[in-house]
Design an enzyme around this catalytic site. Sequence first.
Site, PDB file in Angstrom:
ATOM      1  N   LYS A  91      12.903   7.081  15.191  1.00  0.00           N
ATOM      2  CA  LYS A  91      13.278   7.152  16.610  1.00  0.00           C
ATOM      3  C   LYS A  91      14.144   8.393  16.813  1.00  0.00           C
ATOM      4  CE  LYS A  91      12.853   4.446  20.320  1.00  0.00           C
ATOM      5  NZ  LYS A  91      11.729   3.604  20.717  1.00  0.00           N
ATOM      6  N   GLY A 191      13.385  -7.200  35.143  1.00  0.00           N
ATOM      7  CA  GLY A 191      12.923  -5.817  35.052  1.00  0.00           C
ATOM      8  C   GLY A 191      11.439  -5.733  35.331  1.00  0.00           C
ATOM      9  N   GLY A 193       9.653  -2.837  35.745  1.00  0.00           N
ATOM     10  CA  GLY A 193       9.298  -1.427  35.582  1.00  0.00           C
ATOM     11  C   GLY A 193       7.871  -1.303  35.079  1.00  0.00           C
ATOM     12  N   HIS A 194       7.644  -0.297  34.232  1.00  0.00           N
ATOM     13  CA  HIS A 194       6.285  -0.023  33.750  1.00  0.00           C
ATOM     14  C   HIS A 194       5.630  -1.247  33.124  1.00  0.00           C
ATOM     15  CE1 HIS A 194       7.675   4.143  34.138  1.00  0.00           C
ATOM     16  NE2 HIS A 194       6.395   4.376  34.380  1.00  0.00           N
ATOM     17  N   VAL A 195       6.357  -1.938  32.226  1.00  0.00           N
ATOM     18  CA  VAL A 195       5.768  -3.089  31.539  1.00  0.00           C
ATOM     19  C   VAL A 195       5.877  -4.354  32.395  1.00  0.00           C
ATOM     20  CG1 VAL A 195       5.814  -4.510  29.455  1.00  0.00           C
ATOM     21  CG2 VAL A 195       6.383  -2.086  29.295  1.00  0.00           C
TER      22      VAL A 195
HETATM   23  P1  NAD Z   1      11.096   0.955  32.751  1.00  0.00           P
HETATM   24  O1  NAD Z   1      12.288   1.852  32.720  1.00  0.00           O
HETATM   25  O2  NAD Z   1       9.852   1.400  33.404  1.00  0.00           O
HETATM   26  O3  NAD Z   1      11.489  -0.469  33.380  1.00  0.00           O
HETATM   27  C1  NAD Z   1      12.705  -1.081  33.182  1.00  0.00           C
HETATM   28  C2  NAD Z   1      13.059  -1.730  34.512  1.00  0.00           C
HETATM   29  O4  NAD Z   1      14.264  -2.467  34.328  1.00  0.00           O
HETATM   30  C3  NAD Z   1      13.321  -0.726  35.626  1.00  0.00           C
HETATM   31  O5  NAD Z   1      12.575  -1.095  36.768  1.00  0.00           O
HETATM   32  C4  NAD Z   1      14.816  -0.831  35.870  1.00  0.00           C
HETATM   33  O6  NAD Z   1      15.168  -0.602  37.214  1.00  0.00           O
HETATM   34  C5  NAD Z   1      15.078  -2.268  35.471  1.00  0.00           C
HETATM   35  N1  NAD Z   1      16.466  -2.558  35.107  1.00  0.00           N
HETATM   36  C6  NAD Z   1      17.377  -1.773  34.506  1.00  0.00           C
HETATM   37  N2  NAD Z   1      18.540  -2.422  34.356  1.00  0.00           N
HETATM   38  C7  NAD Z   1      18.350  -3.660  34.863  1.00  0.00           C
HETATM   39  C8  NAD Z   1      19.150  -4.813  34.982  1.00  0.00           C
HETATM   40  N3  NAD Z   1      20.410  -4.835  34.560  1.00  0.00           N
HETATM   41  N4  NAD Z   1      18.626  -5.930  35.549  1.00  0.00           N
HETATM   42  C9  NAD Z   1      17.339  -5.933  35.987  1.00  0.00           C
HETATM   43  N5  NAD Z   1      16.522  -4.865  35.911  1.00  0.00           N
HETATM   44  C10 NAD Z   1      17.022  -3.748  35.346  1.00  0.00           C
HETATM   45  O7  NAD Z   1      10.833   0.591  31.197  1.00  0.00           O
HETATM   46  P2  NAD Z   1       9.519  -0.060  30.602  1.00  0.00           P
HETATM   47  O8  NAD Z   1       8.684   1.023  30.018  1.00  0.00           O
HETATM   48  O9  NAD Z   1       8.935  -1.029  31.556  1.00  0.00           O
HETATM   49  O10 NAD Z   1      10.142  -0.850  29.360  1.00  0.00           O
HETATM   50  C11 NAD Z   1      10.854  -2.060  29.571  1.00  0.00           C
HETATM   51  C12 NAD Z   1      11.468  -2.491  28.231  1.00  0.00           C
HETATM   52  O11 NAD Z   1      10.408  -2.684  27.294  1.00  0.00           O
HETATM   53  C13 NAD Z   1      12.418  -1.467  27.623  1.00  0.00           C
HETATM   54  O12 NAD Z   1      13.441  -2.155  26.936  1.00  0.00           O
HETATM   55  C14 NAD Z   1      11.549  -0.742  26.617  1.00  0.00           C
HETATM   56  O13 NAD Z   1      12.304  -0.209  25.548  1.00  0.00           O
HETATM   57  C15 NAD Z   1      10.632  -1.853  26.146  1.00  0.00           C
HETATM   58  N6  NAD Z   1       9.330  -1.389  25.654  1.00  0.00           N
HETATM   59  C16 NAD Z   1       8.503  -0.676  26.463  1.00  0.00           C
HETATM   60  C17 NAD Z   1       7.275  -0.254  25.978  1.00  0.00           C
HETATM   61  C18 NAD Z   1       6.303   0.509  26.842  1.00  0.00           C
HETATM   62  O14 NAD Z   1       5.126   0.627  26.467  1.00  0.00           O
HETATM   63  N7  NAD Z   1       6.714   1.014  27.993  1.00  0.00           N
HETATM   64  C19 NAD Z   1       6.897  -0.567  24.653  1.00  0.00           C
HETATM   65  C20 NAD Z   1       7.760  -1.322  23.870  1.00  0.00           C
HETATM   66  C21 NAD Z   1       8.985  -1.727  24.373  1.00  0.00           C
END
Ligand code: NAD
Length: 360
Positions: A91, A191, A193-195
């Site tokens: 990482k 949350g 977001g993307h996932v």
């Molecule tokens: P993202 O940044 O697109 O989404 C995260 C969301 O959480 C955002 O909408 C943000 O506004 C919200 N958020 C932040 N703080 C918050 C809080 N205190 N309360 C509620 N919502 C809050 O990230 P993502 O890509 O969707 O990833 C989400 C999680 O999954 C992360 O921890 C990431 O490390 C993990 N992850 C993602 C992937 C991937 O393919 N994107 C793969 C493995 C793990």
Amino acid sequence: MSVVTTEVKAESNILSLMEQMEHENILFFNDKETGLKGIIAVHDTTLGPALGGCRIWNYQNETDAVWDVLRLSRGMTFKSSISGINLGGGKAVIISNNKEQRTEKFWRKFGESVEALGGKYITAEDVGTSTKEIAYIMQKTSHVAGKPLEAGGLGDPSPFTAYGVFLGLKASAKEAFGSDNLTGKKVAVQGIGHVGKYLVGHLTKAGAKVTITDINQENLRAVANEYGAAVVGIDEIYDQDVDIYAPCALGATVNTDTIKRLKCAVIAGAANNQLADEQLHGQMLLDRGIIYAPDFLINAGGVINCYREVKNLTEQETQKYIDDIYNKTLQIFARAKEEKVPTQEAAIRIAKERILRAKN
Ligand code: NAD
């Protein structure tokens, strides 16, 4: 034994930390001209090159950044191992509180640091990085995954991650309720977001009643409207009367405070490092009878997609690794019961055994 505990975090000697967490290499980088400074941690390369994203974050201090990169890279080793793919764990973190400094040159400099490791570490997207930054990094190194579509990459891995999380969540429901049918099951997604938003889509389609929260009010409204999900405040998410809690925002949301408040029977979500203290909180969940689906297995869809890119695999060849998340989640639960340990500990044991077999 788990080593991600508050005692280990208090350790300030970096070589001792590396020894306890079993890291192979750490590279610190600093560039005065662009203001780039950060760390690449290579945890274990027994199964293959160490792949893991680059996170850019406003860390409060260097200790937090070191702890984050060590913990995240170790998680990547276990994630790839348990998923059956031939990658090691690594990482990168960049310490930055200034969005203006993040120029093309800044990212090219970071690419030089990746290149300096000669392929031992492969970078990709994480919090704060996207295919745009990957395109800049690629100018200085070929050791990248998650490349933009126009550069022959596979683009955003989030839909794959979300599908894997959905499968892990279903397996957890089977363990807790005797059936993986989610019709009428109440799920709190933290949350969107993307996932998280894709996960809400899968859950809604499966008949679950979804409650969501996010700090981004605009996205929250959009997802609530699209799927008819209920909305609650940021802190209220822990007090919901739900069957399943799905953390999809930040790490460490499963801690001494929240475990006391959670009313769910299952925790299954996408966020990395959900347990604030693996040992203490893994055990607390076991004592409370809450089924915890280890994050590093069920959120592996993204790294599996990167593996496809690195090894030039077909979609079919890759899909089987994602589909396997369901059975592997059940295997972890069986192992945890057999050995009377928290599920996180059982998952780490399974991941470590594969590495040991490869070593021997
Ligand atoms: P993202 O940044 O697109 O989404 C995260 C969301 O959480 C955002 O909408 C943000 O506004 C919200 N958020 C932040 N703080 C918050 C809080 N205190 N309360 C509620 N919502 C809050 O990230 P993502 O890509 O969707 O990833 C989400 C999680 O999954 C992360 O921890 C990431 O490390 C993990 N992850 C993602 C992937 C991937 O393919 N994107 C793969 C493995 C793990």
